[in-house]
Write an enzyme that holds these catalytic residues in place. Structure first.
Site, PDB file in Angstrom:
ATOM      1  N   ARG A   1       8.233   4.083  -4.804  1.00  0.00           N
ATOM      2  CA  ARG A   1       8.259   3.078  -3.726  1.00  0.00           C
ATOM      3  C   ARG A   1       7.239   1.976  -3.987  1.00  0.00           C
ATOM      4  O   ARG A   1       7.484   0.803  -3.695  1.00  0.00           O
ATOM      5  CB  ARG A   1       8.023   3.730  -2.364  1.00  0.00           C
ATOM      6  CG  ARG A   1       8.179   2.743  -1.213  1.00  0.00           C
ATOM      7  CD  ARG A   1       8.105   3.394   0.139  1.00  0.00           C
ATOM      8  NE  ARG A   1       6.828   4.025   0.378  1.00  0.00           N
ATOM      9  CZ  ARG A   1       6.555   4.837   1.403  1.00  0.00           C
ATOM     10  NH1 ARG A   1       7.503   5.112   2.276  1.00  0.00           N
ATOM     11  NH2 ARG A   1       5.379   5.366   1.546  1.00  0.00           N
TER      12      ARG A   1
ATOM     13  N   TYR B   1       0.831  -1.205   0.000  1.00  0.00           N
ATOM     14  CA  TYR B   1       0.000   0.000   0.000  1.00  0.00           C
ATOM     15  C   TYR B   1       0.864   1.252   0.000  1.00  0.00           C
ATOM     16  O   TYR B   1       2.079   1.185   0.232  1.00  0.00           O
ATOM     17  CB  TYR B   1      -0.953   0.011   1.203  1.00  0.00           C
ATOM     18  CG  TYR B   1      -0.282   0.338   2.532  1.00  0.00           C
ATOM     19  CD1 TYR B   1       0.543  -0.587   3.168  1.00  0.00           C
ATOM     20  CD2 TYR B   1      -0.458   1.575   3.146  1.00  0.00           C
ATOM     21  CE1 TYR B   1       1.156  -0.286   4.380  1.00  0.00           C
ATOM     22  CE2 TYR B   1       0.154   1.888   4.362  1.00  0.00           C
ATOM     23  CZ  TYR B   1       0.964   0.945   4.968  1.00  0.00           C
ATOM     24  OH  TYR B   1       1.580   1.247   6.156  1.00  0.00           O
TER      25      TYR B   1
ATOM     26  N   GLU C   1      12.174   2.544  14.073  1.00  0.00           N
ATOM     27  CA  GLU C   1      11.253   3.581  13.579  1.00  0.00           C
ATOM     28  C   GLU C   1       9.985   3.500  14.406  1.00  0.00           C
ATOM     29  O   GLU C   1       9.895   2.724  15.349  1.00  0.00           O
ATOM     30  CB  GLU C   1      10.957   3.360  12.090  1.00  0.00           C
ATOM     31  CG  GLU C   1      10.312   2.012  11.796  1.00  0.00           C
ATOM     32  CD  GLU C   1       9.988   1.788  10.326  1.00  0.00           C
ATOM     33  OE1 GLU C   1       9.768   2.768   9.596  1.00  0.00           O
ATOM     34  OE2 GLU C   1       9.940   0.606   9.921  1.00  0.00           O
TER      35      GLU C   1
ATOM     36  N   LYS D   1       6.543  -1.987   1.711  1.00  0.00           N
ATOM     37  CA  LYS D   1       5.369  -1.387   2.357  1.00  0.00           C
ATOM     38  C   LYS D   1       4.185  -2.345   2.240  1.00  0.00           C
ATOM     39  O   LYS D   1       3.201  -2.101   1.523  1.00  0.00           O
ATOM     40  CB  LYS D   1       5.056  -0.012   1.757  1.00  0.00           C
ATOM     41  CG  LYS D   1       4.214   0.845   2.706  1.00  0.00           C
ATOM     42  CD  LYS D   1       4.285   2.305   2.357  1.00  0.00           C
ATOM     43  CE  LYS D   1       3.284   3.160   3.102  1.00  0.00           C
ATOM     44  NZ  LYS D   1       3.401   3.133   4.561  1.00  0.00           N
TER      45      LYS D   1
ATOM     46  N   HIS E   1      -1.281 -21.253  -0.527  1.00  0.00           N
ATOM     47  CA  HIS E   1      -0.155 -20.370  -0.222  1.00  0.00           C
ATOM     48  C   HIS E   1       0.676 -19.925  -1.436  1.00  0.00           C
ATOM     49  O   HIS E   1       1.001 -18.749  -1.548  1.00  0.00           O
ATOM     50  CB  HIS E   1       0.752 -21.010   0.828  1.00  0.00           C
ATOM     51  CG  HIS E   1       0.204 -20.944   2.228  1.00  0.00           C
ATOM     52  ND1 HIS E   1      -0.920 -21.635   2.617  1.00  0.00           N
ATOM     53  CD2 HIS E   1       0.613 -20.263   3.318  1.00  0.00           C
ATOM     54  CE1 HIS E   1      -1.170 -21.384   3.890  1.00  0.00           C
ATOM     55  NE2 HIS E   1      -0.259 -20.547   4.347  1.00  0.00           N
TER      56      HIS E   1
ATOM     57  N   ARG F   1      -7.898 -20.048  -2.165  1.00  0.00           N
ATOM     58  CA  ARG F   1      -6.868 -19.957  -1.130  1.00  0.00           C
ATOM     59  C   ARG F   1      -5.853 -21.096  -1.207  1.00  0.00           C
ATOM     60  O   ARG F   1      -6.208 -22.263  -1.061  1.00  0.00           O
ATOM     61  CB  ARG F   1      -7.502 -19.936   0.266  1.00  0.00           C
ATOM     62  CG  ARG F   1      -6.459 -19.655   1.356  1.00  0.00           C
ATOM     63  CD  ARG F   1      -7.057 -19.634   2.749  1.00  0.00           C
ATOM     64  NE  ARG F   1      -6.033 -19.290   3.733  1.00  0.00           N
ATOM     65  CZ  ARG F   1      -5.118 -20.159   4.194  1.00  0.00           C
ATOM     66  NH1 ARG F   1      -5.110 -21.400   3.771  1.00  0.00           N
ATOM     67  NH2 ARG F   1      -4.209 -19.753   5.083  1.00  0.00           N
TER      68      ARG F   1
ATOM     69  N   LEU G   1      11.102   1.160   7.123  1.00  0.00           N
ATOM     70  CA  LEU G   1      10.489   1.573   5.869  1.00  0.00           C
ATOM     71  C   LEU G   1      11.153   2.895   5.469  1.00  0.00           C
ATOM     72  O   LEU G   1      11.198   3.822   6.278  1.00  0.00           O
ATOM     73  CB  LEU G   1       8.982   1.782   6.040  1.00  0.00           C
ATOM     74  CG  LEU G   1       8.316   2.234   4.744  1.00  0.00           C
ATOM     75  CD1 LEU G   1       8.137   1.054   3.798  1.00  0.00           C
ATOM     76  CD2 LEU G   1       6.995   2.915   4.998  1.00  0.00           C
TER      77      LEU G   1
END
Ligand code: PDD
Length: 287
Positions: free
Chosen positions: A52, A33, A181, A149, A102, A100, A206
């Protein structure tokens, strides 16, 4: 006015925006995101956020949902349709929808892009910065690639909740005795002789877009900067401290684990950097 979101390749009412229950973001947090700040209808640091985003997607081997030019069109359209001037725009891309299992889906699936926007109150943010905020600290229990991210944010959520319950605004995360952070921001201190210190980029923080712009501002202002890790005790003895993020811009920290920083008021350097950041972001903002 009803809020408008972008999802499943269309614009529609936010309240009715639904994604598939087999979306891999929903089941595996298999996605990334970005949160972008918009002031006066213009994106701040747009190129940095888009770069990014491409990096995060590349690291997870998810393809870009559309080209950068098309993405910018959607980013601006979301703003326009919500009639927002000052806003935070949330962009999320997941690997897409598949039964679903993996491993990555064997058949090519389209990445799922959603975009939402909400109003940002710059006056309120300025008022918070003028007062300064408190932070607490907690062990950094996140995985080893927090430079991506990713939407997998459970440790960040728990850390932020701990801050809220302690009456603070942020939790600084500590690994091997050093602050990495915050749960959703980068952490900085200023030494008694005016040197800005923040954790170097790498796999364990990040790389904030605001951090990058703040570094550029510090350089413009001929401030001295050291990108190195610092401990909680060094931070508590520092002259100033602050956090950076798209949602906080540059916000002074006045207390760490109940210990006052400096004289307990927002630091002069942090406030100067906040002004410089706003000035620079306005100048280089893109639409
Ligand atoms: N968070 N570190 C972490 C863990 C973050 O989640 C963020 C941003 C930052 C600062 O990055 P930037 O300057 O690019 O916003 C640092 C966003 C705002 C969020 O999760 O809401």
């Amino acid at each position: 006015m009803a809020k408008i979101a972008y999802y499943n390749g269309q614009y529609g009412p936010h309240s009715q925006a639904m994604v598939h229950i087999d979306d891999r973001g929903y089941q595996f947090a298999d996605g990334i995101y970005e949160v972008c700040l918009v002031i006066g209808g213009r994106y701040w640091d747009m190129e940095g956020h888009l770069a990014r985003m491409e990096r995060s997607l590349g690291a997870l081997r998810i393809r870009m949902p559309m080209g950068v030019a098309a993405l910018k069109v959607v980013m601006n359209e979301v703003l326009r349709r919500n009639r927002l001037g000052d806003a935070l725009v949330y962009i999320q891309v997941t690997r897409g929808v598949a039964p679903r299992n993996h491993p990555f889906p064997a058949d090519e699936v389209a990445p799922a892009l959603i975009m939402t926007a909400r109003r940002f109150d710059l006056d309120q943010s300025d008022a918070q910065a003028a007062k300064g905020v408190g932070v607490i600290t907690a062990p950094d229990i996140r995985w080893g690639r927090v430079d991506i991210k990713s939407i997998s944010l459970l440790p960040n959520v728990l850390a932020k909740q701990a801050a809220v319950e302690a009456g603070a605004v942020e939790t600084w995360l500590v690994r091997d005795g050093k602050v990495t952070e915050g749960s959703s921001s980068n952490a900085w201190i200023v030494t008694a002789d005016g040197v800005l210190i923040t954790h170097p980029k790498g796999h364990d923080i990040l790389g904030g877009i605001t951090r990058e712009t703040a570094l550029a501002c510090a350089k413009d202002l001929q401030m001295r900067v050291e990108e190195r890790a610092f401990s909680i005790s060094e931070a508590q003895k520092a002259a100033e401290a602050f956090i950076t993020s798209a949602t906080n811009l540059v916000t002074p920290v006045v207390e760490i684990d109940g210990v006052k920083i400096g004289d307990g008021a927002p630091g002069r350097i942090a406030l100067r950097l906040r002004e410089a950041y706003k000035e620079r972001a306005r100048r280089v903002s893109g639409t």
